[in-house]
Design an enzyme around this catalytic site. Structure first.
Site, PDB file in Angstrom:
ATOM      1  N   LYS A  42     -24.582  37.473  -9.315  1.00  0.00           N
ATOM      2  CA  LYS A  42     -23.172  37.354  -8.913  1.00  0.00           C
ATOM      3  C   LYS A  42     -22.258  37.929 -10.002  1.00  0.00           C
ATOM      4  CE  LYS A  42     -19.542  35.155  -6.678  1.00  0.00           C
ATOM      5  NZ  LYS A  42     -19.015  34.195  -5.774  1.00  0.00           N
ATOM      6  N   ASN A  80     -21.920  39.355   0.815  1.00  0.00           N
ATOM      7  CA  ASN A  80     -21.754  38.853   2.178  1.00  0.00           C
ATOM      8  C   ASN A  80     -22.998  39.036   3.038  1.00  0.00           C
ATOM      9  OD1 ASN A  80     -19.294  37.766   2.060  1.00  0.00           O
ATOM     10  ND2 ASN A  80     -18.213  39.434   3.094  1.00  0.00           N
ATOM     11  N   GLU A 128     -12.709  42.696  -4.778  1.00  0.00           N
ATOM     12  CA  GLU A 128     -13.344  43.063  -3.510  1.00  0.00           C
ATOM     13  C   GLU A 128     -12.693  44.314  -2.930  1.00  0.00           C
ATOM     14  OE1 GLU A 128     -13.546  39.908  -0.544  1.00  0.00           O
ATOM     15  OE2 GLU A 128     -15.691  40.282  -0.504  1.00  0.00           O
TER      16      GLU A 128
HETATM   17  N1  LIG Z   1     -14.994  30.649  -4.156  1.00  0.00           N
HETATM   18  C1  LIG Z   1     -16.098  31.221  -3.741  1.00  0.00           C
HETATM   19  O1  LIG Z   1     -16.418  32.351  -4.120  1.00  0.00           O
HETATM   20  C2  LIG Z   1     -17.013  30.477  -2.829  1.00  0.00           C
HETATM   21  C3  LIG Z   1     -18.297  30.961  -2.584  1.00  0.00           C
HETATM   22  C4  LIG Z   1     -19.143  30.216  -1.785  1.00  0.00           C
HETATM   23  C5  LIG Z   1     -18.709  29.030  -1.237  1.00  0.00           C
HETATM   24  N2  LIG Z   1     -17.452  28.581  -1.496  1.00  0.00           N
HETATM   25  C6  LIG Z   1     -16.979  27.310  -0.945  1.00  0.00           C
HETATM   26  O2  LIG Z   1     -17.832  26.282  -1.436  1.00  0.00           O
HETATM   27  C7  LIG Z   1     -17.860  25.210  -0.504  1.00  0.00           C
HETATM   28  C8  LIG Z   1     -19.297  24.793  -0.301  1.00  0.00           C
HETATM   29  O3  LIG Z   1     -19.841  24.393  -1.537  1.00  0.00           O
HETATM   30  P1  LIG Z   1     -20.859  23.159  -1.671  1.00  0.00           P
HETATM   31  O4  LIG Z   1     -22.023  23.371  -0.797  1.00  0.00           O
HETATM   32  O5  LIG Z   1     -21.080  22.904  -3.093  1.00  0.00           O
HETATM   33  O6  LIG Z   1     -20.031  22.041  -0.946  1.00  0.00           O
HETATM   34  P2  LIG Z   1     -19.253  20.724  -1.360  1.00  0.00           P
HETATM   35  O7  LIG Z   1     -18.325  20.916  -2.466  1.00  0.00           O
HETATM   36  O8  LIG Z   1     -18.702  20.249  -0.094  1.00  0.00           O
HETATM   37  O9  LIG Z   1     -20.441  19.768  -1.851  1.00  0.00           O
HETATM   38  C9  LIG Z   1     -21.429  19.347  -0.927  1.00  0.00           C
HETATM   39  C10 LIG Z   1     -21.621  17.831  -1.042  1.00  0.00           C
HETATM   40  O10 LIG Z   1     -22.370  17.542  -2.197  1.00  0.00           O
HETATM   41  C11 LIG Z   1     -21.681  16.563  -2.979  1.00  0.00           C
HETATM   42  N3  LIG Z   1     -22.036  16.818  -4.358  1.00  0.00           N
HETATM   43  C12 LIG Z   1     -21.756  17.925  -5.085  1.00  0.00           C
HETATM   44  N4  LIG Z   1     -22.342  17.829  -6.276  1.00  0.00           N
HETATM   45  C13 LIG Z   1     -22.998  16.647  -6.314  1.00  0.00           C
HETATM   46  C14 LIG Z   1     -23.813  15.998  -7.292  1.00  0.00           C
HETATM   47  N5  LIG Z   1     -24.101  16.557  -8.449  1.00  0.00           N
HETATM   48  N6  LIG Z   1     -24.302  14.783  -6.988  1.00  0.00           N
HETATM   49  C15 LIG Z   1     -24.056  14.216  -5.790  1.00  0.00           C
HETATM   50  N7  LIG Z   1     -23.321  14.793  -4.830  1.00  0.00           N
HETATM   51  C16 LIG Z   1     -22.799  15.982  -5.097  1.00  0.00           C
HETATM   52  C17 LIG Z   1     -20.237  16.754  -2.646  1.00  0.00           C
HETATM   53  O11 LIG Z   1     -19.505  15.594  -2.941  1.00  0.00           O
HETATM   54  C18 LIG Z   1     -20.323  17.065  -1.164  1.00  0.00           C
HETATM   55  O12 LIG Z   1     -20.443  15.884  -0.418  1.00  0.00           O
HETATM   56  C19 LIG Z   1     -17.174  25.713   0.732  1.00  0.00           C
HETATM   57  O13 LIG Z   1     -15.882  25.171   0.766  1.00  0.00           O
HETATM   58  C20 LIG Z   1     -17.096  27.221   0.542  1.00  0.00           C
HETATM   59  O14 LIG Z   1     -15.985  27.807   1.193  1.00  0.00           O
HETATM   60  C21 LIG Z   1     -16.606  29.277  -2.284  1.00  0.00           C
END
Ligand SMILES: NC(=O)c1ccc[n+]([C@@H]2O[C@H](COP(=O)([O-])OP(=O)(O)OC[C@H]3O[C@@H](n4cnc5c(N)ncnc54)[C@H](O)[C@@H]3O)[C@@H](O)[C@H]2O)c1
Ligand SMILES: [Zn+2]
Length: 554
Positions: free
Chosen positions: A411, A435, A421
């Site tokens: 990344k 993507n 981008e």
């Molecule tokens: N900015 C970017 O370039 C980019 C890239 C990819 C995804 N995203 C965004 O990221 C989000 C998805 O990320 P995600 O999958 O991490 O989702 P999330 O932040 O919703 O976390 C998923 C779940 O895991 C829990 N969690 C996280 N870390 C934990 C830990 N260490 N212990 C216990 N629980 C924990 C969270 O509370 C949540 O319930 C989406 O909103 C997406 O749009 C952004």
């Protein structure tokens, strides 16, 4: 500058470092040289090297050229010596230079703590100037008050030198580093550089949270810690670490997951920052999964037109994707990530220990992005997943660490080449490469009202993109088949329901408006060789979909 990855081990011959910091009189040179001797490593003392090279005592350089000139020389010498293997002792005021604190990241830093009384006695004795004791004591009180948070911010080992004699201090440091040295895999800190308008580093390792104060910047006084309710315990730990370093932390508990990415939650964060009197020089930490770091990034980018942001991703997806690359954002009722901006963090801290509490389903969701990085850029990731699928699903395993680091590197390389981008045009693939699998993936997420995890939808989307590549005559069928094999091996879905292609195509058509007038798919010509398939025929899409559609059960 190309992004570079370097791993430091505390092990002789590998460019390792043990660096001593502390106030005058803490014993850095004495203890440092004895520890080096016991470990059989070379030793250098920055002040002595400067004195040797200039032929002038430090006090004289101060007097002749002034403090700024000395500090500039100190920065250059320290940065140079940090590149060489061995044990290094820094000058007492070295940590006041931001460049030196930055250069210390990724090194094992020992802080020799000393009280004013003890330091005054040692300095007085060493310099044989007992009459100055009163002044020395006054100066030391001021120095220690100003520098204590800085020492705490860079240290990974802290030793109280007051209560012990030199031998005991040396024994305890040797014992702790040799114990750590036996477990090189968990002791190492990996630093991945991201080239951006303001370049930053991603640190990966175990037990890194104590480094957070050092990442908040020398100007920051107040630090907001934005976190979801699931991580309140971790956030409290972070808050105590920041407070112990003399900062004023403010904890902001936001709703979990996508619930955090709303205008209302952002507005609430702004009002907390406003009431706490956050200024331009204060900082925001995003502690959580991708949703939390996306929100925290947006809040940091917008408060006073941008304050320092440090992201501490706690999910695999956050580490390998969301927290790195500078995209921040929130959702609106019309769709996901419609409001946001590019805003690079000042640093990203991936403490692998926090993954211990991440639910396995979330961990596995993140592996979809890891496997994606394998297909688009780094085949070694694919080999590692195939060789140890259970290992990559296990928090704390060395193989999970390795695939996370490799994915962050992928990344970092891609975003460093295309920060906004913007270089993806025609058949040229810039940041759009990331993507891969996402065109169909986004449509599935939307159709499932975001009840599927992002990684699960992307997993199906990648199998689809691989089929599209194969049917377009670009990809070897064996490589296409390897997608579903690997994704299934770690427990990700590889099929989606039959009979909904038109619905999904309508959503993809909406999505494409953000890019241009034709549907574009990132496809593969081979592993690590991506290209763009623009405006494929409906027949080709239908044939690819057919090969991933779930067959109705008999
Ligand atoms: N900015 C970017 O370039 C980019 C890239 C990819 C995804 N995203 C965004 O990221 C989000 C998805 O990320 P995600 O999958 O991490 O989702 P999330 O932040 O919703 O976390 C998923 C779940 O895991 C829990 N969690 C996280 N870390 C934990 C830990 N260490 N212990 C216990 N629980 C924990 C969270 O509370 C949540 O319930 C989406 O909103 C997406 O749009 C952004
Ligand atoms: Zn993604």
């Amino acid at each position: 500058m190309n992004p570079a990855q370097h791993t430091e081990y505390f092990s002789p011959g590998r460019g390792a470092h043990l660096v001593f910091v502390g106030a005058p009189g803490s014993g850095k040179s004495t203890v440092g040289s004895l520890v080096a001797e016991r470990l059989g490593l070379p030793f250098a003392d920055v002040d002595s090297v400067i004195e040797h090279r200039t032929g002038q005592p430090v006090a004289e350089i101060f007097a002749d050229q002034g403090e700024p000139a000395f500090r500039a020389l100190e920065v250059a010498t320290t940065v140079e010596l940090l590149r060489q293997p061995g044990v290094l002792s820094l000058g007492g005021g070295a940590v006041t230079s931001a460049e030196i604190r930055d250069a210390l990241r990724g090194h094992r830093v020992v802080w020799l703590q000393v009280s004013v009384g003890q330091a005054a006695r040692r300095v007085g004795l060493n310099e044989a100037r007992p009459l100055l004791l009163g002044n020395v004591r006054g100066q030391l009180i001021k120095l220690l008050a100003a520098r204590t948070p800085l020492y705490a911010g860079v240290a990974s080992i802290t030793v109280d030198t007051d209560a012990h004699d030199v031998d005991a201090v040396v024994d305890s440091i040797v014992a702790s580093v040799t114990e750590l040295g036996q477990n090189v895999a968990t002791d190492a800190v990996t630093t991945i550089e991201v080239t951006a308008e303001r370049p930053y580093q991603v640190l990966v390792g175990h037990g890194l949270l104590d480094r957070l104060p050092g990442l908040c910047g020398d100007q920051a006084r107040r630090v907001a810690v934005i976190h979801p309710p699931t991580l309140v315990g971790l956030a409290e730990r972070v808050v105590s670490t920041l407070a112990a370093a003399g900062l004023e932390p403010v904890r902001i508990d936001v709703p979990d997951a996508e619930g955090a990415k709303t205008a209302a939650v952002a507005a609430n964060c702004w009002s907390v920052l406003g009431s706490a009197g956050f200024t331009r020089s204060d900082a925001v930490i995003g502690l959580g999964g991708g949703a939390t770091t996306d929100l925290a990034g947006f809040v940091a980018a917008t408060w006073l037109r941008g304050v320092r942001l440090v992201t501490v991703p706690t999910s695999v997806l956050g580490m390998v994707d969301a927290a790195v690359g500078g995209k921040t954002g929130i959702n609106t009722p019309e769709g996901k990530n419609l409001v946001g901006c590019f805003y690079e963090p000042a640093g990203v801290l991936c403490d692998l220990d926090v993954l211990q509490t991440l639910p396995v389903a979330d961990l596995v969701g993140g592996l979809a992005e890891v496997i994606k990085c394998g297909f688009i850029a780094d085949p070694e990731i694919l080999r590692l997943v195939q060789a140890d699928p259970d290992g990559v699903r296990t928090a704390g395993s060395p193989v999970l660490r390795e695939v996370i680091e490799r994915s962050i590197q992928v990344k970092a390389t891609v975003v460093s080449g295309d920060l906004r981008e913007s270089t993806s045009t025609g058949s040229q693939v810039g940041r759009e490469l990331l993507n891969y699998g996402h065109t169909l993936g986004h449509a599935i997420e939307r159709r499932e009202h975001y009840r599927w995890r992002h990684g699960e939808a992307v997993s199906v989307g990648m199998v689809f993109a691989a089929e599209l590549s194969r049917l377009a005559g670009r990809l070897d069928p064996k490589v296409a088949a390897r997608h579903a094999q690997l994704l299934q091996l770690v427990g990700l879905p590889v099929r989606y329901r039959a009979g909904v292609l038109d619905e999904l195509l309508a959503t993809m058509a909406l999505d494409k408006k953000t890019r241009g007038s034709t549907l574009r798919f990132v496809v593969l010509d081979d592993i690590a060789r991506a290209s763009i398939l623009e405006g494929p025929s409906r027949e080709l899409i239908a044939a690819a979909y057919d090969s991933i559609a779930a067959r109705p059960s008999p």
